[in-house]
Scaffold this active site. Structure first.
Site, mmCIF file in Angstrom:
data_model
loop_
_atom_site.group_PDB
_atom_site.id
_atom_site.type_symbol
_atom_site.label_atom_id
_atom_site.label_comp_id
_atom_site.label_asym_id
_atom_site.label_seq_id
_atom_site.Cartn_x
_atom_site.Cartn_y
_atom_site.Cartn_z
ATOM 1 N N ARG A 109 10.722 -91.531 -53.244
ATOM 2 C CA ARG A 109 10.277 -90.456 -52.352
ATOM 3 C C ARG A 109 9.609 -91.097 -51.142
ATOM 4 O O ARG A 109 8.717 -91.924 -51.300
ATOM 5 C CB ARG A 109 9.300 -89.515 -53.076
ATOM 6 C CG ARG A 109 9.914 -88.818 -54.285
ATOM 7 C CD ARG A 109 8.940 -87.919 -55.018
ATOM 8 N NE ARG A 109 9.521 -87.419 -56.253
ATOM 9 C CZ ARG A 109 8.881 -86.667 -57.143
ATOM 10 N NH1 ARG A 109 7.615 -86.331 -56.935
ATOM 11 N NH2 ARG A 109 9.489 -86.263 -58.243
ATOM 12 N N GLN A 150 9.444 -92.415 -63.880
ATOM 13 C CA GLN A 150 8.846 -91.333 -64.652
ATOM 14 C C GLN A 150 9.333 -91.388 -66.097
ATOM 15 O O GLN A 150 10.467 -91.785 -66.351
ATOM 16 C CB GLN A 150 9.244 -89.970 -64.074
ATOM 17 C CG GLN A 150 8.618 -89.620 -62.743
ATOM 18 C CD GLN A 150 9.041 -88.222 -62.315
ATOM 19 O OE1 GLN A 150 10.221 -87.891 -62.332
ATOM 20 N NE2 GLN A 150 8.087 -87.406 -61.921
ATOM 21 N N ASP A 166 10.650 -89.176 -67.779
ATOM 22 C CA ASP A 166 11.238 -87.887 -67.446
ATOM 23 C C ASP A 166 11.986 -87.315 -68.645
ATOM 24 O O ASP A 166 12.750 -88.033 -69.294
ATOM 25 C CB ASP A 166 12.214 -88.103 -66.285
ATOM 26 C CG ASP A 166 12.262 -86.948 -65.323
ATOM 27 O OD1 ASP A 166 11.564 -85.958 -65.579
ATOM 28 O OD2 ASP A 166 12.995 -87.036 -64.329
ATOM 29 N N HIS A 195 14.028 -83.565 -70.183
ATOM 30 C CA HIS A 195 14.491 -82.195 -69.942
ATOM 31 C C HIS A 195 15.048 -81.616 -71.232
ATOM 32 O O HIS A 195 15.770 -82.304 -71.966
ATOM 33 C CB HIS A 195 15.567 -82.177 -68.848
ATOM 34 C CG HIS A 195 15.043 -82.606 -67.515
ATOM 35 N ND1 HIS A 195 15.097 -83.920 -67.087
ATOM 36 C CD2 HIS A 195 14.405 -81.913 -66.548
ATOM 37 C CE1 HIS A 195 14.535 -84.010 -65.890
ATOM 38 N NE2 HIS A 195 14.112 -82.813 -65.545
ATOM 39 N N LYS A 231 4.841 -74.210 -63.377
ATOM 40 C CA LYS A 231 4.589 -75.441 -64.137
ATOM 41 C C LYS A 231 3.139 -75.535 -64.567
ATOM 42 O O LYS A 231 2.223 -75.097 -63.875
ATOM 43 C CB LYS A 231 4.969 -76.677 -63.318
ATOM 44 C CG LYS A 231 4.221 -76.830 -62.006
ATOM 45 C CD LYS A 231 4.684 -78.098 -61.270
ATOM 46 C CE LYS A 231 4.013 -78.227 -59.901
ATOM 47 N NZ LYS A 231 4.411 -79.471 -59.208
ATOM 48 N N HIS A 279 11.433 -78.904 -67.815
ATOM 49 C CA HIS A 279 11.215 -80.243 -67.280
ATOM 50 C C HIS A 279 9.845 -80.712 -67.771
ATOM 51 O O HIS A 279 8.871 -79.950 -67.694
ATOM 52 C CB HIS A 279 11.160 -80.249 -65.748
ATOM 53 C CG HIS A 279 12.254 -79.509 -65.055
ATOM 54 N ND1 HIS A 279 13.092 -80.124 -64.134
ATOM 55 C CD2 HIS A 279 12.652 -78.204 -65.090
ATOM 56 C CE1 HIS A 279 13.942 -79.233 -63.652
ATOM 57 N NE2 HIS A 279 13.697 -78.060 -64.215
#
Length: 399
Positions: free
Chosen positions: A126, A144, A146, A148, A228, A274
């Site tokens: 980013r 991350q 991460d 899902h 979230k 997520h």
């Protein structure tokens, strides 16, 4: 406070550096990367036990995928993109969620397959403003933990409960029990209908309360695809850093064409959850360094034991001990330089090595080693040093 600044600690402990050739990105040194991998393996094992399947997806994807998912409209100013002569522009991924939907979409799915849980240590980029960069706590490139979950609406609460339990267990193991929780609600610029948002916000709030959480409401701070829960830790300067998140998404799977066959044989769009426990692994390391002033617990220390022969005559015995500990999967470090013993002890302490193993002529001839940890010292047979360390390196448990 400088003594607790992770940037100062990292320099003293030889963990990483940043430089102008890659601004906002981390050059991990061997000692820092050992900490990184230890945390990665720690959370990987916790997630494996909870039924997550680890995947790995590309970092560079076509702009058209990001346009379809909605990320291009929302994040394009912070995305690293590449213009191609053939007109098919590409972009480095700022997050992994569209990639995980692509894995889901690669086969025909049934309602019996759900929930499907994917996990990835996704490398993300980013283009953060240079003025916001801050050591490990805010970078342009990071990984991350991460994950899902693609599931049915009726499965959402159990999956959120599963995640919250995971996060609380992991944070407690690492010594963090004072966690701030907030629920970020619909932003002005968002995808999906009001009905979808009404359901998602109510469902996530109810799931949070059933987990014993009382989140602070943050209107307008949700992701463009859903609300979230955010879990923040405070550093020693009182600054809050968002780490863990769980987001409820009833929008993105539909935008990317995800579906499964329900009991009636009809296609239905799954819900997507997520979540991440650490968020940025680098950021979490920075917080741990500051919280512990660089003195990491034995299981997480990049070098667990400093081997210190008093003179060159004990070098062979020291090397034998080093090889023995390496064979047991432990992390010894030899300090057999030409400096005096006192200077080598100071060097080991500067690196915050938690255990000292001193071998003199008497210890070497007796097959023993003097082990020092904290203020305690004891004589241990060389053959028993590995077991002694392993006993002290027991898997961390909730405090």
């Amino acid at each position: 406070m400088e003594l607790h600044d992770h940037r100062m600690l990292a320099k003293r402990l030889d963990l990483y550096h940043v430089e102008e050739h890659s601004p906002g990105m981390i050059f991990w040194h061997p000692r820092g990367y050992r900490i990184y991998r230890l945390l990665e393996d720690f959370i990987r094992e916790h997630m494996r036990r909870l039924g997550y399947e680890e995947v790995h997806t590309p970092q560079l994807l076509a702009r058209e995928l990001w346009e379809k998912s909605g990320h291009w409209e929302k994040f394009r100013e912070n995305m690293f993109s590449i213009s191609r002569e053939d007109g098919r522009d590409m972009a480095l991924k700022p997050m992994s969620c569209p990639c995980h939907v692509q894995i889901f979409n690669d086969a025909k799915r049934s309602w019996r397959d759900l929930p499907m849980r994917y996990a990835e240590f996704g490398q993300c980029h980013r283009d953060e403003p240079s003025g916001s960069l801050h050591g490990l706590l805010r970078t342009k490139a990071f990984a991350q933990d991460d994950a899902h979950v693609l599931c049915r609406p009726a499965q959402v609460r159990d999956e959120v409960k599963r995640f919250v339990g995971l996060l609380q267990e992991v944070y407690a193991c690492l010594g963090f029990v004072d966690i701030e929780v907030a629920l970020s609600l619909r932003p002005d610029k968002r995808s999906g209908s009001d009905e979808q948002w009404d359901w998602a916000e109510a469902e996530l709030l109810d799931a949070a309360r059933k987990c014993g959480l009382d989140p602070k409401m943050q209107p307008g701070e949700g992701a463009y695809y859903g609300p979230k829960l955010e879990f923040a830790l405070r550093d020693r300067m009182g600054r809050a850093w968002q780490c863990g998140t769980v987001q409820l998404d009833s929008v993105l799977p539909g935008r990317l064409g995800a579906s499964y066959v329900n009991e009636d044989g009809k296609p239905e769009v799954p819900i997507m959850i997520h979540h991440a426990v650490f968020g940025s692994i680098g950021r979490f390391i920075g917080i741990i360094l500051e919280e512990n002033a660089g003195r990491l617990p034995l299981w997480l220390s990049p070098d667990q034991i400093a081997i210190l022969p008093i003179s060159d005559a004990q070098h062979s015995a020291a090397k034998d001990l080093y090889d023995l500990l390496m064979a047991f999967g432990l992390r010894p470090r030899m300090f057999s330089q030409s400096e005096t013993l006192s200077r080598r002890i100071v060097a080991a302490r500067e690196l915050e090595v938690p255990v000292m193993a001193i071998i003199g002529e008497r210890e070497a001839s007796a097959g023993h080693v003097a082990l020092k940890m904290g203020g305690a010292q004891e004589m241990v047979a060389v053959a028993d040093v590995a077991a002694w360390l392993q006993n002290h390196v027991a898997q961390p448990s909730a405090r």
